[in-house]
Design a protein around this motif. Sequence first.
Motif, PDB file in Angstrom:
ATOM      1  N   TRP A 197       0.827  -1.209   0.000  1.00  0.00           N
ATOM      2  CA  TRP A 197       0.000   0.000   0.000  1.00  0.00           C
ATOM      3  C   TRP A 197       0.863   1.262   0.000  1.00  0.00           C
ATOM      4  O   TRP A 197       0.453   2.307  -0.493  1.00  0.00           O
ATOM      5  N   ASP A 251       3.399   4.224  -4.340  1.00  0.00           N
ATOM      6  CA  ASP A 251       2.520   5.289  -4.839  1.00  0.00           C
ATOM      7  C   ASP A 251       1.575   4.825  -5.938  1.00  0.00           C
ATOM      8  O   ASP A 251       0.376   5.068  -5.880  1.00  0.00           O
ATOM      9  N   TYR A 252       2.113   4.159  -6.971  1.00  0.00           N
ATOM     10  CA  TYR A 252       1.242   3.788  -8.084  1.00  0.00           C
ATOM     11  C   TYR A 252       0.247   2.695  -7.709  1.00  0.00           C
ATOM     12  O   TYR A 252      -0.840   2.635  -8.253  1.00  0.00           O
ATOM     13  N   GLN A 310      -1.149   2.477  -4.683  1.00  0.00           N
ATOM     14  CA  GLN A 310      -2.165   3.181  -3.909  1.00  0.00           C
ATOM     15  C   GLN A 310      -3.072   4.008  -4.814  1.00  0.00           C
ATOM     16  O   GLN A 310      -4.296   3.986  -4.658  1.00  0.00           O
ATOM     17  N   SER A 311      -2.503   4.703  -5.799  1.00  0.00           N
ATOM     18  CA  SER A 311      -3.349   5.515  -6.686  1.00  0.00           C
ATOM     19  C   SER A 311      -4.228   4.635  -7.567  1.00  0.00           C
ATOM     20  O   SER A 311      -5.398   4.949  -7.796  1.00  0.00           O
ATOM     21  N   PHE A 312      -3.690   3.509  -8.055  1.00  0.00           N
ATOM     22  CA  PHE A 312      -4.499   2.594  -8.859  1.00  0.00           C
ATOM     23  C   PHE A 312      -5.601   1.952  -8.015  1.00  0.00           C
ATOM     24  O   PHE A 312      -6.743   1.799  -8.473  1.00  0.00           O
ATOM     25  N   SER A 313      -5.273   1.610  -6.774  1.00  0.00           N
ATOM     26  CA  SER A 313      -6.265   1.010  -5.877  1.00  0.00           C
ATOM     27  C   SER A 313      -7.385   1.992  -5.557  1.00  0.00           C
ATOM     28  O   SER A 313      -8.563   1.617  -5.514  1.00  0.00           O
ATOM     29  N   GLN A 314      -7.046   3.242  -5.327  1.00  0.00           N
ATOM     30  CA  GLN A 314      -8.069   4.247  -5.047  1.00  0.00           C
ATOM     31  C   GLN A 314      -8.909   4.531  -6.283  1.00  0.00           C
ATOM     32  O   GLN A 314     -10.098   4.836  -6.169  1.00  0.00           O
ATOM     33  N   LEU A 315      -8.308   4.419  -7.458  1.00  0.00           N
ATOM     34  CA  LEU A 315      -9.057   4.584  -8.703  1.00  0.00           C
ATOM     35  C   LEU A 315     -10.117   3.493  -8.837  1.00  0.00           C
ATOM     36  O   LEU A 315     -11.233   3.750  -9.289  1.00  0.00           O
ATOM     37  N   THR A 361      -9.944   1.404  -0.429  1.00  0.00           N
ATOM     38  CA  THR A 361      -9.466   2.395   0.529  1.00  0.00           C
ATOM     39  C   THR A 361      -8.605   1.775   1.623  1.00  0.00           C
ATOM     40  O   THR A 361      -7.968   2.493   2.379  1.00  0.00           O
TER      41      THR A 361
END
Length: 157
Positions: A71, A74-75, A77-82, A86
Motif C-alpha cells: 500500500w 505510490d502507483y 495506492q493511486s491505482f487502488s483508489q481509482l 481504501t
Amino acid sequence: MEKTQRNSNNSSKRLRTISLLIGIWKNLRRRRKIQVFYLFLVMILSGFAEVFSLAAVVPLLAVLSDPESIWGIDYVQSFSQLIGFTNPNQLLIPITIAFSCAALSAAFVRLLNIWLNNRLSAAIGTDLSCESYRRTLYQPYSIHLGRVTRFRNHLLF
C-alpha cells in the motif's frame, strides 16, 4: 588420457546428432518446417508465461505477509483508489485472482505446448515412415527378389 577420450566421444556424438537433425530437417516438407517454426514461437510464449506466473508470486506473498508494504507504493495506492479500494487489506482478493489467472494461463500454455509438440512429432514421424515405405516399395523388382532369395538361403542353411 581418459578425460580427453571422453571429451572426444562427447564431441563426436554431438556432431552425429547435429548431422542427424540436419538430415531430418532436409527431408521435412515445407509445411512441417513452418509448423516447427510456430511450435518454437509457442515454446517462447510458454517460457514468458512461466516467468510471469513466477513473478506473480512476489506480490501475492507481499500482500499476504504485510499488505501495508504494498500500500505504501505510490502507483499501487493511486491505482487502488481509482478502483475504489481504501484499505490495504482489500488488495488480497484482486492480487490472489491475478495470481490464479497467471498460474492458470501458464498451465494452459504449457499444456498447449506439450500437445502441439506431441502432434508435430507424430506427424513428422508419420511423414518420414511413409516416405521410407514409399522408397522401399518403388524399388525395382530385382532388388526385392534379391532380398527374398537371401532371406530364403539364410533360413535353409
